[in-house]
Design a protein around this motif. Structure first.
Motif, mmCIF file in Angstrom:
data_model
loop_
_atom_site.group_PDB
_atom_site.id
_atom_site.type_symbol
_atom_site.label_atom_id
_atom_site.label_comp_id
_atom_site.label_asym_id
_atom_site.label_seq_id
_atom_site.Cartn_x
_atom_site.Cartn_y
_atom_site.Cartn_z
ATOM 1 N N LEU A 123 32.156 64.067 -13.009
ATOM 2 C CA LEU A 123 32.318 64.196 -11.562
ATOM 3 C C LEU A 123 31.951 62.868 -10.925
ATOM 4 C CD1 LEU A 123 30.639 67.664 -10.965
ATOM 5 C CD2 LEU A 123 33.077 67.161 -11.154
ATOM 6 N N ILE A 124 32.709 62.484 -9.898
ATOM 7 C CA ILE A 124 32.428 61.236 -9.209
ATOM 8 C C ILE A 124 32.326 61.474 -7.709
ATOM 9 C CG2 ILE A 124 33.609 59.832 -10.957
ATOM 10 C CD1 ILE A 124 35.885 59.474 -8.817
ATOM 11 N N VAL A 125 31.757 60.487 -7.039
ATOM 12 C CA VAL A 125 31.756 60.405 -5.579
ATOM 13 C C VAL A 125 32.365 59.049 -5.229
ATOM 14 C CG1 VAL A 125 29.726 61.873 -5.282
ATOM 15 C CG2 VAL A 125 29.436 59.405 -5.458
ATOM 16 N N LEU A 126 32.793 58.904 -3.997
ATOM 17 C CA LEU A 126 33.269 57.603 -3.524
ATOM 18 C C LEU A 126 32.238 57.040 -2.565
ATOM 19 C CD1 LEU A 126 37.077 58.241 -2.954
ATOM 20 C CD2 LEU A 126 35.980 56.991 -4.823
ATOM 21 N N LEU A 127 31.743 55.846 -2.877
ATOM 22 C CA LEU A 127 30.760 55.183 -2.024
ATOM 23 C C LEU A 127 31.482 54.229 -1.087
ATOM 24 C CD1 LEU A 127 28.115 54.210 -4.733
ATOM 25 C CD2 LEU A 127 28.129 56.222 -3.256
ATOM 26 N N PRO A 128 31.324 54.397 0.219
ATOM 27 C CA PRO A 128 31.961 53.468 1.151
ATOM 28 C C PRO A 128 31.322 52.087 1.021
ATOM 29 C CG PRO A 128 30.563 55.016 2.329
ATOM 30 C CD PRO A 128 30.558 55.436 0.894
ATOM 31 N N ILE A 129 32.153 51.065 0.897
ATOM 32 C CA ILE A 129 31.659 49.696 0.718
ATOM 33 C C ILE A 129 31.712 48.921 2.032
ATOM 34 C CG2 ILE A 129 32.004 47.543 -0.559
ATOM 35 C CD1 ILE A 129 31.103 49.952 -2.277
ATOM 36 N N LYS A 130 32.867 48.975 2.703
ATOM 37 C CA LYS A 130 33.021 48.272 3.982
ATOM 38 C C LYS A 130 34.211 48.862 4.718
ATOM 39 C CE LYS A 130 35.934 44.588 2.151
ATOM 40 N NZ LYS A 130 36.150 43.163 2.050
ATOM 41 N N PRO A 131 34.270 48.655 6.031
ATOM 42 C CA PRO A 131 35.440 49.117 6.781
ATOM 43 C C PRO A 131 36.709 48.470 6.215
ATOM 44 C CG PRO A 131 33.686 48.486 8.273
ATOM 45 C CD PRO A 131 33.260 48.037 6.906
ATOM 46 N N ALA A 132 37.804 49.205 6.256
ATOM 47 C CA ALA A 132 39.055 48.727 5.676
ATOM 48 C C ALA A 132 39.725 47.642 6.512
ATOM 49 C CB ALA A 132 40.007 49.904 5.475
ATOM 50 N N SER A 133 39.389 47.543 7.794
ATOM 51 C CA SER A 133 40.013 46.549 8.664
ATOM 52 C C SER A 133 39.063 46.238 9.825
ATOM 53 C CB SER A 133 41.336 47.089 9.216
ATOM 54 O OG SER A 133 41.083 48.164 10.101
ATOM 55 N N GLU A 134 39.440 45.244 10.608
ATOM 56 C CA GLU A 134 38.646 44.929 11.807
ATOM 57 C C GLU A 134 38.680 46.093 12.788
ATOM 58 O OE1 GLU A 134 36.492 42.514 12.554
ATOM 59 O OE2 GLU A 134 36.800 41.898 10.481
ATOM 60 N N GLU A 135 39.823 46.750 12.888
ATOM 61 C CA GLU A 135 39.933 47.920 13.765
ATOM 62 C C GLU A 135 38.976 49.024 13.308
ATOM 63 O OE1 GLU A 135 43.169 51.355 14.942
ATOM 64 O OE2 GLU A 135 43.912 49.415 14.270
ATOM 65 N N ASP A 136 38.891 49.231 11.993
ATOM 66 C CA ASP A 136 37.966 50.239 11.466
ATOM 67 C C ASP A 136 36.517 49.818 11.681
ATOM 68 O OD1 ASP A 136 39.631 52.372 10.401
ATOM 69 O OD2 ASP A 136 40.373 50.851 9.002
ATOM 70 N N ALA A 137 36.239 48.521 11.600
ATOM 71 C CA ALA A 137 34.877 48.039 11.864
ATOM 72 C C ALA A 137 34.471 48.345 13.303
ATOM 73 C CB ALA A 137 34.780 46.541 11.577
ATOM 74 N N ALA A 138 35.403 48.176 14.234
ATOM 75 C CA ALA A 138 35.116 48.488 15.637
ATOM 76 C C ALA A 138 34.868 49.980 15.818
ATOM 77 C CB ALA A 138 36.267 48.024 16.525
ATOM 78 N N LYS A 139 35.668 50.796 15.129
ATOM 79 C CA LYS A 139 35.457 52.246 15.201
ATOM 80 C C LYS A 139 34.077 52.603 14.650
ATOM 81 C CE LYS A 139 40.307 53.606 14.670
ATOM 82 N NZ LYS A 139 41.262 54.267 13.757
ATOM 83 N N MET A 140 33.691 51.983 13.528
ATOM 84 C CA MET A 140 32.382 52.255 12.930
ATOM 85 C C MET A 140 31.265 51.902 13.905
ATOM 86 S SD MET A 140 30.644 50.532 9.544
ATOM 87 C CE MET A 140 30.380 48.974 10.379
ATOM 88 N N ARG A 141 31.366 50.719 14.509
ATOM 89 C CA ARG A 141 30.332 50.295 15.463
ATOM 90 C C ARG A 141 30.263 51.231 16.661
ATOM 91 N NH1 ARG A 141 32.434 45.306 13.817
ATOM 92 N NH2 ARG A 141 33.807 45.183 15.638
ATOM 93 N N GLY A 142 31.388 51.841 17.016
ATOM 94 C CA GLY A 142 31.423 52.768 18.141
ATOM 95 C C GLY A 142 31.061 54.195 17.766
ATOM 96 N N GLY A 143 30.718 54.407 16.483
ATOM 97 C CA GLY A 143 30.332 55.740 16.049
ATOM 98 C C GLY A 143 31.499 56.695 15.862
ATOM 99 N N ARG A 144 32.698 56.153 15.733
ATOM 100 C CA ARG A 144 33.889 56.975 15.549
ATOM 101 C C ARG A 144 34.286 56.995 14.071
ATOM 102 N NH1 ARG A 144 35.517 53.375 19.481
ATOM 103 N NH2 ARG A 144 37.285 52.725 18.211
ATOM 104 N N PRO A 145 35.052 57.998 13.655
ATOM 105 C CA PRO A 145 35.533 58.042 12.271
ATOM 106 C C PRO A 145 36.376 56.803 11.960
ATOM 107 C CG PRO A 145 35.921 60.146 13.363
ATOM 108 C CD PRO A 145 35.473 59.179 14.420
ATOM 109 N N PHE A 146 36.254 56.307 10.729
ATOM 110 C CA PHE A 146 36.992 55.112 10.332
ATOM 111 C C PHE A 146 37.339 55.181 8.851
ATOM 112 C CE2 PHE A 146 32.582 54.316 9.504
ATOM 113 C CZ PHE A 146 32.549 53.560 8.332
ATOM 114 N N THR A 147 38.295 54.359 8.459
ATOM 115 C CA THR A 147 38.691 54.257 7.063
ATOM 116 C C THR A 147 37.870 53.158 6.404
ATOM 117 O OG1 THR A 147 40.930 54.964 7.592
ATOM 118 C CG2 THR A 147 40.630 53.815 5.499
ATOM 119 N N ALA A 148 37.376 53.424 5.189
ATOM 120 C CA ALA A 148 36.553 52.443 4.484
ATOM 121 C C ALA A 148 37.098 52.178 3.088
ATOM 122 C CB ALA A 148 35.120 52.954 4.375
ATOM 123 N N GLU A 149 36.880 50.956 2.613
ATOM 124 C CA GLU A 149 37.104 50.677 1.203
ATOM 125 C C GLU A 149 35.969 51.365 0.462
ATOM 126 O OE1 GLU A 149 37.567 46.535 0.279
ATOM 127 O OE2 GLU A 149 38.933 46.238 1.965
#
Length: 78
Positions: free
Chosen positions: A33-59
């Motif tokens: 069994l595995i889990v996926l560990l988020p490493i970093k936001p997938a894009s600058e747009e996702d980084a902004a979403k993360m900083r704003g506390g919104r759902p985002f896509t991550a590598e």
């Protein structure tokens, strides 16, 4: 609580491409069994979403479920 993915099938690419668990550096085996560990936001747009506390896509990187559970236990028992 961690989201575990179904057991790795024998033909899963991470079994043969040299991918290792970032927590123990061990390889993966069919049936684990595995889990996926988020490493970093997938894009600058996702980084902004993360900083704003919104759902985002991550590598993400796969890790053994047991390793991730151990890490969570160590962190939460501090």
């Amino acid at each position: 609580m961690l989201l575990a993915y179904p057991p790795l099938s024998p033909d899963n690419p991470i079994l043969s491409d040299g991918t290792t668990c970032p927590l123990c550096r061990g390889g993966f085996l069919a049936g684990q069994l595995i889990v996926l560990l988020p490493i970093k936001p997938a894009s600058e747009e996702d980084a902004a979403k993360m900083r704003g506390g919104r759902p985002f896509t991550a590598e993400a990187q796969p890790a053994h479920l047991n390793c991730a559970e151990f890490l969570v236990k160590v962190i939460t028992e501090r």
